[in-house]
Scaffold this active site. Structure first.
Site, short mmCIF file in Angstrom:
data_model
loop_
_atom_site.label_atom_id
_atom_site.label_comp_id
_atom_site.label_asym_id
_atom_site.label_seq_id
_atom_site.Cartn_x
_atom_site.Cartn_y
_atom_site.Cartn_z
N ASN A 9 -77.45 -61.62 -21.59
CA ASN A 9 -78.54 -60.65 -21.48
C ASN A 9 -79.82 -61.47 -21.26
O ASN A 9 -80.34 -62.07 -22.19
CB ASN A 9 -78.63 -59.82 -22.76
N TRP A 10 -80.27 -61.49 -20.03
CA TRP A 10 -81.44 -62.32 -19.70
C TRP A 10 -82.74 -61.75 -20.26
O TRP A 10 -83.76 -62.41 -20.23
CB TRP A 10 -81.57 -62.45 -18.18
N LYS A 11 -82.69 -60.48 -20.69
CA LYS A 11 -83.91 -59.79 -21.16
C LYS A 11 -84.99 -59.90 -20.07
O LYS A 11 -84.66 -59.86 -18.89
CB LYS A 11 -84.36 -60.36 -22.51
N GLU A 96 -83.98 -54.14 -29.15
CA GLU A 96 -85.37 -54.27 -28.68
C GLU A 96 -85.84 -52.95 -28.07
O GLU A 96 -87.01 -52.59 -28.19
CB GLU A 96 -85.47 -55.43 -27.68
N GLY A 172 -82.54 -63.67 -31.60
CA GLY A 172 -83.68 -64.51 -31.24
C GLY A 172 -84.27 -65.29 -32.40
O GLY A 172 -85.34 -65.87 -32.29
N SER A 212 -78.19 -64.89 -31.62
CA SER A 212 -78.25 -66.36 -31.71
C SER A 212 -76.88 -67.01 -31.51
O SER A 212 -76.61 -68.07 -32.08
CB SER A 212 -78.86 -66.80 -33.04
N GLY A 233 -78.33 -63.89 -25.55
CA GLY A 233 -79.68 -63.86 -25.01
C GLY A 233 -80.10 -65.24 -24.57
O GLY A 233 -79.75 -65.72 -23.49
N GLY A 234 -80.87 -65.92 -25.43
CA GLY A 234 -81.48 -67.21 -25.09
C GLY A 234 -80.55 -68.21 -24.41
O GLY A 234 -80.90 -68.81 -23.39
#
Ligand code: 13P
Length: 249
Positions: A9-11, A96, A172, A212, A233-234
């Site tokens: 998920n690149w957000k 989010e 995150g 994470s 994510g990250g």
């Protein structure tokens, strides 16, 4: 054990040029996996991602969609606008969006239903906050999110849904749930699905862990009995890290 579904998920990260670089770097790194690989990119990167991944084993997802087919909904994207581009998956109800954009179990249900009707595979996110966990309410919250958020979803539809258990406190923050915490919560979520759809459907349902997850902890998490993949994510923003997660199991 099922093969895993590993989704990035690149957000709100990566412009068109950066997306092109990341996808190009990723393609050879993940081409030999048996796992399903998905990248959920910003709307503005969808065309680039679909074009570059054509003929590869990488699937493309969006990060949201609306429940109407068209109309006066400024800033929203209809499910058919995504399928028409060649998009296959869509993240729905990410924490989010629930926290910053007023998403509720009811709007999650509407979006999921519409995504399914259009032929998209929704990745529906659920998860408790730290307060909810610490006050002993984790199971109540997860149960409510499943019961309300899947109210009208039929068993046939559920077969095309991926669920992502993402504890809000792990997103995150660098604080990953332990392998056991993640597995126990997912086991509980699966039991709630089993109450409604039966054991067989609940066992077949893919439930990912997110929060994470990275190239260092993925192996342990993905080895657990009930964790069917990851929503990352990250670490999905770096091709080598994401590829390591893809190959962790
Ligand atoms: P991080 O992997 O950056 O914690 O994000 C998890 C997430 O929210 C994926 O949807």
């Amino acid at each position: 054990m099922k093969n895993k579904i590993i989704a990035g998920n690149w957000k709100m990260n990566k412009n068109r040029i950066e997306a092109e670089q990341l996808v190009t770097e990723l393609i050879p790194l993940v081409k030999d996996t048996k796992n399903t690989v998905i990248i959920c990119v910003p709307f503005t990167d969808l065309c680039t991602a679909v074009k570059l991944t054509k003929g590869t084993n990488i699937h493309v997802g969006a990060q949201n969609c609306h429940w109407k087919e068209s109309g006066a909904f400024t800033g929203e994207i209809a499910p058919s606008m995504l399928t028409e581009l060649g998009v296959e998956y869509v993240v729905i109800g990410h924490s989010e969006r629930r926290t910053y954009f007023g998403e509720t179990d009811q709007t999650v249900l509407l979006r999921t239903k519409a995504a399914l009707a259009a032929g998209l595979k929704p990745i529906v996110c659920i998860g408790e906050t730290l307060d909810e966990r610490n006050s002993g309410n984790m199971e109540n919250v997860l149960r409510r999110q499943v019961v309300e958020g899947f109210k009208d979803i039929t068993a046939e539809e559920l077969a095309n849904v991926v669920v992502a258990y993402e504890p809000v406190w792990a997103i995150g923050t660098g604080v990953t749930a332990t392998d056991e915490q993640a597995n126990d919560a997912i086991k509980f979520v699966r039991s709630v699905f089993a109450e409604k759809y039966g054991k067989k459907a609940a066992n077949a349902l893919y439930i990912q862990y997110g929060g994470s997850m990275n190239d260092g902890n993925a192996k342990g998490l993905l080895a657990m009995s009930d964790i069917d993949g990851g929503l990352i994510g990250g670490a999905s923003l770096v091709a080598t890290k994401f590829a390591t997660i893809v190959h962790s199991k």
